[in-house]
Design a protein around this motif. Sequence first.
Motif, mmCIF file in Angstrom:
data_model
loop_
_atom_site.group_PDB
_atom_site.id
_atom_site.type_symbol
_atom_site.label_atom_id
_atom_site.label_comp_id
_atom_site.label_asym_id
_atom_site.label_seq_id
_atom_site.Cartn_x
_atom_site.Cartn_y
_atom_site.Cartn_z
ATOM 1 N N HIS A 188 4.125 7.575 5.658
ATOM 2 C CA HIS A 188 2.857 7.974 6.220
ATOM 3 C C HIS A 188 2.134 6.853 6.918
ATOM 4 O O HIS A 188 1.314 7.279 7.981
ATOM 5 C CB HIS A 188 1.781 8.450 5.076
ATOM 6 C CG HIS A 188 1.045 7.208 4.654
ATOM 7 N ND1 HIS A 188 1.474 6.392 3.415
ATOM 8 C CD2 HIS A 188 -0.226 6.591 4.504
ATOM 9 C CE1 HIS A 188 0.599 5.529 3.085
ATOM 10 N NE2 HIS A 188 -0.547 5.578 3.682
ATOM 11 N N ASP A 189 2.629 5.421 6.857
ATOM 12 C CA ASP A 189 1.955 4.632 7.518
ATOM 13 C C ASP A 189 2.914 3.765 8.764
ATOM 14 O O ASP A 189 2.559 2.895 9.216
ATOM 15 C CB ASP A 189 1.411 3.447 6.649
ATOM 16 C CG ASP A 189 -0.189 3.863 6.537
ATOM 17 O OD1 ASP A 189 -0.878 4.754 6.993
ATOM 18 O OD2 ASP A 189 -0.789 2.951 5.636
ATOM 19 N N HIS B 206 0.850 -1.203 0.126
ATOM 20 C CA HIS B 206 -0.277 -0.006 -0.056
ATOM 21 C C HIS B 206 0.673 1.310 0.021
ATOM 22 O O HIS B 206 0.596 2.309 -0.850
ATOM 23 C CB HIS B 206 -0.824 0.149 1.272
ATOM 24 C CG HIS B 206 -1.490 1.506 1.488
ATOM 25 N ND1 HIS B 206 -2.507 1.859 0.797
ATOM 26 C CD2 HIS B 206 -1.333 2.269 2.487
ATOM 27 C CE1 HIS B 206 -2.629 3.189 1.388
ATOM 28 N NE2 HIS B 206 -2.087 3.062 2.452
ATOM 29 N N ASP C 137 -2.951 8.946 -0.618
ATOM 30 C CA ASP C 137 -3.454 7.943 0.142
ATOM 31 C C ASP C 137 -4.817 7.686 0.142
ATOM 32 O O ASP C 137 -5.300 6.339 0.169
ATOM 33 C CB ASP C 137 -2.961 8.254 1.829
ATOM 34 C CG ASP C 137 -3.416 7.052 2.567
ATOM 35 O OD1 ASP C 137 -3.212 6.081 2.374
ATOM 36 O OD2 ASP C 137 -3.676 7.504 4.007
HETATM 37 MG MG MG Z 1 -2.271 4.782 4.131
#
Ligand code: MG
Length: 374
Positions: free
Chosen positions: A101-102, A72, A191
Motif C-alpha cells: 500500500h505504500d 508502518h 492503514d
Molecule cells: Mg500507509
Amino acid sequence: MSDRDLAPPGAIAMRSELSRGRVHPEPRHPLRSEFQRDRDRIIYCTAFRRLMHKTQVMTAQGSDHHRTRMTHTLEVTEIARTIARCLGLNEDLTEAIALSHDLGHPPFGHAGEGALDECLAGVGGFEHNEHALRLVDFLEHPYPDFHGLNLTWEVREAMAWHSSRDKSPTIQELRSAGYPLLEARVADAADSLAYVCHDLDDAVEAKLIQLDDVAGLSLVRRASSLLPPGRVLSEDDRRSLLVRTLVDMLVRDLVDHTRRQLDAEGIHDLASVRSHPGPLVEQGHGMREEKRELAEFLRRHVYYHRRVLEMSERGAALVRSLMQAFLKEPQALPPRYRSRLGVDPAARIVGDYVAGMTDRFAEEEHDRLGLKTP
Ligand code: MG
C-alpha cells in the motif's frame, strides 16, 4: 475473542482461482496460491526494501525509535490480517495488498510527493498510488522476460482504487471489475486505524506533544477508562499501554461494525461486494467521529508542528534540487534510467529515479553533487 469468532474464508472472500490473472500468464505454483506469490514478490522487490529508509511522518533525525514506512507497512499488514481472518476474507490477498500500500511513496513523505508533483507537472504530475502501479508494472525488474512484478489484477486493482488519478486509462481499466473487494477495503481501514494510533505514539515519543495534551479527546478518554485503575506507570509505559489499547479498541469496533454492516446490507457473496458502493468496512458511527477528532488533533499539532514542517520543507527542497540537477545532466543517471532517454520524457525518467530514492540516499546524493539547499 475465542477461536469460534474467527470465521473460515467464506463466500465474500476473494479466491485466487477466481483471479483475473496476470498480464503475462504464468503456470500455477504447486505450493503457493497466486496471492501468496504476489505477497512474496512484493517483499522481495527493491521498492519494498527501500521503505526501511523512507519517512513516515518524521525523518530519521533525532531518534531511531519512531516508525519508518517499512515498520508502518508491517503494522498495517498484521492489523489487516487480523481483521481479514475475523471477517472470513482471503488473508493472503489482504496481506499482499497491505504490504504494497505504500510502495510508491517518494523520499520525505508527502512533502517529497508534493515537490515531485510540481516538478513533473508538464508530464502528468506525480501521485504515490499511481507511481506504485508504475513500480510494480514497469520499474521493478526481477524477471528477464518482462517488465515489472507481474502481480495479479486484484492487487493492482487495490492500488488503482487508492489513487486520486481517476482519469488515467490504466486506473480506469483496473476499476472496471466493480467496487473494491473487501480485502482491499480492509487494508485501507487498517492503514487509517494504524497511522492515527502510531503517529500519536511517535509524536509523544519525539516530544512534539505530551500525552496529557490528548487526555481530553473522547477516544483517548475511552481508552484510558480501560486501563488498570490506580496503577502508577512510567510515562513510557502509560504511552505504550494507551496506544495498544487504542489499536485494540478500534480493531474490535471495526470488526463488530463491519459484521453488522455486511448482514444489514445483505452482502453474502462476491457479486454483492462488487456492486456495493458504500465503505462497508468501517468504524461504528461513534468511534468514527472520535477517531476523526484524534486525526484532526494530529493534523493541527503534529503534522503542522514547526519541527515537522521544517523537516518537510527541507525534504521538498532537496527533492526539487535533485530533480533540477539530473534534468540538467541526465547522463549522470544510472544506466537503467539513462537507457530510457529519447524514449520517455526526461522529466519522467528523472522523476522515477528520484522517487525511488530513500531519504538517506537523497541526502547523500545531494551532498555528493554539491547541491545547495537550505
Ligand atoms: Mg500507509
